[in-house]
Write a protein that holds these residues in place. Sequence first.
Motif, PDB file in Angstrom:
ATOM      1  N   ARG A  61     -27.246  14.520 -29.063  1.00  0.00           N
ATOM      2  CA  ARG A  61     -27.251  16.084 -28.368  1.00  0.00           C
ATOM      3  C   ARG A  61     -28.141  15.710 -27.101  1.00  0.00           C
ATOM      4  O   ARG A  61     -27.820  16.672 -25.986  1.00  0.00           O
ATOM      5  N   VAL A  62     -29.011  14.708 -27.198  1.00  0.00           N
ATOM      6  CA  VAL A  62     -29.765  14.700 -25.952  1.00  0.00           C
ATOM      7  C   VAL A  62     -29.520  13.158 -25.067  1.00  0.00           C
ATOM      8  O   VAL A  62     -30.401  13.067 -24.136  1.00  0.00           O
ATOM      9  N   GLY A  63     -28.539  12.845 -25.613  1.00  0.00           N
ATOM     10  CA  GLY A  63     -27.968  11.629 -24.770  1.00  0.00           C
ATOM     11  C   GLY A  63     -28.789  10.442 -24.845  1.00  0.00           C
ATOM     12  O   GLY A  63     -28.699   9.601 -24.096  1.00  0.00           O
ATOM     13  N   ALA A  64     -29.454  10.452 -26.316  1.00  0.00           N
ATOM     14  CA  ALA A  64     -30.090   9.311 -26.425  1.00  0.00           C
ATOM     15  C   ALA A  64     -29.315   8.179 -26.768  1.00  0.00           C
ATOM     16  O   ALA A  64     -28.123   8.254 -27.393  1.00  0.00           O
ATOM     17  N   PRO A  65     -29.434   6.945 -26.588  1.00  0.00           N
ATOM     18  CA  PRO A  65     -28.701   5.649 -26.955  1.00  0.00           C
ATOM     19  C   PRO A  65     -28.231   5.310 -28.431  1.00  0.00           C
ATOM     20  O   PRO A  65     -29.506   5.627 -29.353  1.00  0.00           O
ATOM     21  N   ALA A  66     -27.316   5.037 -28.883  1.00  0.00           N
ATOM     22  CA  ALA A  66     -26.745   4.957 -30.069  1.00  0.00           C
ATOM     23  C   ALA A  66     -27.395   3.562 -30.571  1.00  0.00           C
ATOM     24  O   ALA A  66     -27.124   3.299 -31.525  1.00  0.00           O
ATOM     25  N   GLU A  67     -27.719   2.455 -29.636  1.00  0.00           N
ATOM     26  CA  GLU A  67     -27.883   1.221 -30.118  1.00  0.00           C
ATOM     27  C   GLU A  67     -29.396   1.104 -30.572  1.00  0.00           C
ATOM     28  O   GLU A  67     -30.284   1.811 -30.220  1.00  0.00           O
ATOM     29  N   LEU A  68     -29.788   0.197 -31.314  1.00  0.00           N
ATOM     30  CA  LEU A  68     -30.905   0.071 -32.060  1.00  0.00           C
ATOM     31  C   LEU A  68     -31.809  -0.617 -30.860  1.00  0.00           C
ATOM     32  O   LEU A  68     -31.380  -1.196 -30.105  1.00  0.00           O
ATOM     33  N   PRO A  69     -33.160  -0.651 -31.081  1.00  0.00           N
ATOM     34  CA  PRO A  69     -33.935  -1.160 -30.187  1.00  0.00           C
ATOM     35  C   PRO A  69     -34.004  -2.639 -30.229  1.00  0.00           C
ATOM     36  O   PRO A  69     -33.431  -3.364 -31.254  1.00  0.00           O
ATOM     37  N   SER A  70     -33.916  -3.448 -29.089  1.00  0.00           N
ATOM     38  CA  SER A  70     -33.786  -4.888 -29.007  1.00  0.00           C
ATOM     39  C   SER A  70     -34.652  -5.846 -29.987  1.00  0.00           C
ATOM     40  O   SER A  70     -34.256  -6.719 -30.182  1.00  0.00           O
ATOM     41  N   GLU A  71     -35.892  -5.098 -30.275  1.00  0.00           N
ATOM     42  CA  GLU A  71     -36.749  -5.946 -31.043  1.00  0.00           C
ATOM     43  C   GLU A  71     -36.306  -6.013 -32.389  1.00  0.00           C
ATOM     44  O   GLU A  71     -36.696  -7.057 -33.194  1.00  0.00           O
ATOM     45  N   LEU A  72     -35.288  -5.448 -32.880  1.00  0.00           N
ATOM     46  CA  LEU A  72     -34.958  -5.429 -34.252  1.00  0.00           C
ATOM     47  C   LEU A  72     -33.941  -6.470 -34.378  1.00  0.00           C
ATOM     48  O   LEU A  72     -32.826  -6.806 -33.365  1.00  0.00           O
ATOM     49  N   PRO A  73     -33.798  -7.539 -35.521  1.00  0.00           N
ATOM     50  CA  PRO A  73     -32.849  -8.698 -35.260  1.00  0.00           C
ATOM     51  C   PRO A  73     -31.457  -8.075 -35.550  1.00  0.00           C
ATOM     52  O   PRO A  73     -31.157  -7.483 -36.542  1.00  0.00           O
ATOM     53  N   ALA A  74     -30.326  -8.313 -34.645  1.00  0.00           N
ATOM     54  CA  ALA A  74     -29.137  -7.695 -34.662  1.00  0.00           C
ATOM     55  C   ALA A  74     -28.509  -8.523 -35.971  1.00  0.00           C
ATOM     56  O   ALA A  74     -27.578  -7.666 -36.392  1.00  0.00           O
ATOM     57  N   GLU A  75     -28.811  -9.469 -36.385  1.00  0.00           N
ATOM     58  CA  GLU A  75     -27.867  -9.845 -37.455  1.00  0.00           C
ATOM     59  C   GLU A  75     -28.725  -9.592 -38.750  1.00  0.00           C
ATOM     60  O   GLU A  75     -28.284  -9.896 -39.925  1.00  0.00           O
ATOM     61  N   GLY A  76     -29.777  -8.605 -38.823  1.00  0.00           N
ATOM     62  CA  GLY A  76     -30.263  -8.325 -40.328  1.00  0.00           C
ATOM     63  C   GLY A  76     -29.295  -7.558 -40.972  1.00  0.00           C
ATOM     64  O   GLY A  76     -28.311  -6.853 -40.158  1.00  0.00           O
ATOM     65  N   LEU A  77     -29.531  -7.341 -42.039  1.00  0.00           N
ATOM     66  CA  LEU A  77     -28.495  -6.471 -43.043  1.00  0.00           C
ATOM     67  C   LEU A  77     -28.669  -4.831 -42.609  1.00  0.00           C
ATOM     68  O   LEU A  77     -27.533  -4.320 -42.245  1.00  0.00           O
ATOM     69  N   GLY A  78     -29.805  -4.400 -42.271  1.00  0.00           N
ATOM     70  CA  GLY A  78     -29.994  -3.120 -41.767  1.00  0.00           C
ATOM     71  C   GLY A  78     -29.182  -2.731 -40.709  1.00  0.00           C
ATOM     72  O   GLY A  78     -28.866  -1.698 -40.215  1.00  0.00           O
ATOM     73  N   ALA A  79     -29.481  -3.781 -39.582  1.00  0.00           N
ATOM     74  CA  ALA A  79     -28.706  -3.555 -38.312  1.00  0.00           C
ATOM     75  C   ALA A  79     -27.553  -3.609 -38.352  1.00  0.00           C
ATOM     76  O   ALA A  79     -26.678  -2.622 -37.626  1.00  0.00           O
ATOM     77  N   ARG A  80     -26.646  -4.548 -39.230  1.00  0.00           N
ATOM     78  CA  ARG A  80     -25.459  -4.623 -39.404  1.00  0.00           C
ATOM     79  C   ARG A  80     -24.970  -3.108 -39.974  1.00  0.00           C
ATOM     80  O   ARG A  80     -23.752  -2.637 -39.625  1.00  0.00           O
ATOM     81  N   LEU A  81     -25.587  -2.727 -41.127  1.00  0.00           N
ATOM     82  CA  LEU A  81     -24.942  -1.435 -41.537  1.00  0.00           C
ATOM     83  C   LEU A  81     -25.257  -0.214 -40.629  1.00  0.00           C
ATOM     84  O   LEU A  81     -24.236   0.553 -40.464  1.00  0.00           O
ATOM     85  N   PHE A  82     -26.210  -0.256 -39.742  1.00  0.00           N
ATOM     86  CA  PHE A  82     -26.502   0.974 -38.948  1.00  0.00           C
ATOM     87  C   PHE A  82     -25.419   0.856 -37.706  1.00  0.00           C
ATOM     88  O   PHE A  82     -24.849   1.767 -37.601  1.00  0.00           O
ATOM     89  N   GLU A  83     -25.009  -0.466 -37.552  1.00  0.00           N
ATOM     90  CA  GLU A  83     -23.883  -0.497 -36.408  1.00  0.00           C
ATOM     91  C   GLU A  83     -22.429  -0.132 -37.025  1.00  0.00           C
ATOM     92  O   GLU A  83     -21.658   0.697 -36.551  1.00  0.00           O
ATOM     93  N   LEU A  84     -22.299  -0.245 -38.463  1.00  0.00           N
ATOM     94  CA  LEU A  84     -21.281   0.462 -39.205  1.00  0.00           C
ATOM     95  C   LEU A  84     -21.169   1.964 -39.153  1.00  0.00           C
ATOM     96  O   LEU A  84     -20.247   2.563 -38.672  1.00  0.00           O
ATOM     97  N   VAL A  85     -22.377   2.236 -39.312  1.00  0.00           N
ATOM     98  CA  VAL A  85     -22.519   3.823 -39.315  1.00  0.00           C
ATOM     99  C   VAL A  85     -22.175   4.369 -37.785  1.00  0.00           C
ATOM    100  O   VAL A  85     -21.692   5.411 -37.736  1.00  0.00           O
ATOM    101  N   ARG A  86     -22.866   3.711 -36.981  1.00  0.00           N
ATOM    102  CA  ARG A  86     -22.372   4.164 -35.525  1.00  0.00           C
ATOM    103  C   ARG A  86     -20.989   3.995 -35.125  1.00  0.00           C
ATOM    104  O   ARG A  86     -20.516   4.994 -34.301  1.00  0.00           O
ATOM    105  N   GLN A  87     -20.265   2.898 -35.613  1.00  0.00           N
ATOM    106  CA  GLN A  87     -18.818   3.006 -35.524  1.00  0.00           C
ATOM    107  C   GLN A  87     -18.182   4.084 -36.087  1.00  0.00           C
ATOM    108  O   GLN A  87     -17.206   4.897 -35.713  1.00  0.00           O
TER     109      GLN A  87
END
Length: 314
Positions: free
Chosen positions: A260-286
């Motif tokens: 609603r406020v145009g915030a990016p849907a991507e996670l912050p870069s400091e989070l490991p992209a291959e971590g399980l939480g990040a992968r789950l979040f990416e699935l939710v984003r999709q």
Amino acid sequence: MPLIVVTTSPRVAPGLLSRHAWQVLEDGPVRTGAVDHPLLPYLAEAGVRVEVVTPDPAALVREAQAGTVVWLEADEAMMRSIGYAAVALDDPPVIEVVPGSYDLPGARLLDLVSVMDRLRVNCPWDAEQTHESLAPYLLEEAYEVLETIEEGDHAALREELGDLLLQVAFHARVAHERPDGFDIDDVADAIVSKLVRRHPHVFAETKVDGAEEVSDNWETIKAAERAAKNGGDSGSVVDGVPMGQPALSLAAQLLRRAERVGAPAELPSELPAEGLGARLFELVRQAHAAGLDPEAELRAVARVYRDRVRDRES
């Protein structure tokens, strides 16, 4: 000659009767089997004489053969007995039911409040419950409602909604006992005020063009409400998101708010992209991008898997 039975709703103020009911009561003679009937003081004030008698359906219908008799209030058993007594006569009187008052929509909620009051006082288990002890039941009943909706079990939905409504009434009853508490009327007043305030296109003069504009107005009004609470600071769009909800629905709700406020849907870069939480979040984003509810999608697959396990066991 008729036997006229005047019925009333216990959920409507006893002095409020239909015009027809007042007419037949004033014409009389009136009998009742209830010495404590709540209408009696109002009838006495209006000059209507009511004779309190021991209920005798057979005598009542015989009296009605000779002239009009009005019977005030009759439960199902009494009505059945009157019917049996009438058909036993060679020349039965006409039996007419005149509703004196009707239940308004929502009237049975008064019964729920009354039952909850009695349970809180007279049931040892209900008397010792707190908001904290009831919290697991609130979640359980909400999930059971959700399950009936997902399974299309509309017959069960009625019962499950009742169980969920009980939790609302129970929490309101517990809250009423606190010095700074509230009751079920306060709960209803709060949601009514909110609905009216957030639907100016229904309750005021605001014009809208479709459901999307309704949603936009809703968010604008919510932001103004947050600012009013916070001394002019509207806060963050993600304020108020319940962090205790299931993680898939939590991530999906955060993404909806951020959009609603145009915030990016991507996670912050400091989070490991291959971590399980990040992968789950990416699935939710999709899922969000595809207009899907990830929680519902995963539950649907889980139900299929449950059925497969059952089939294997049988």
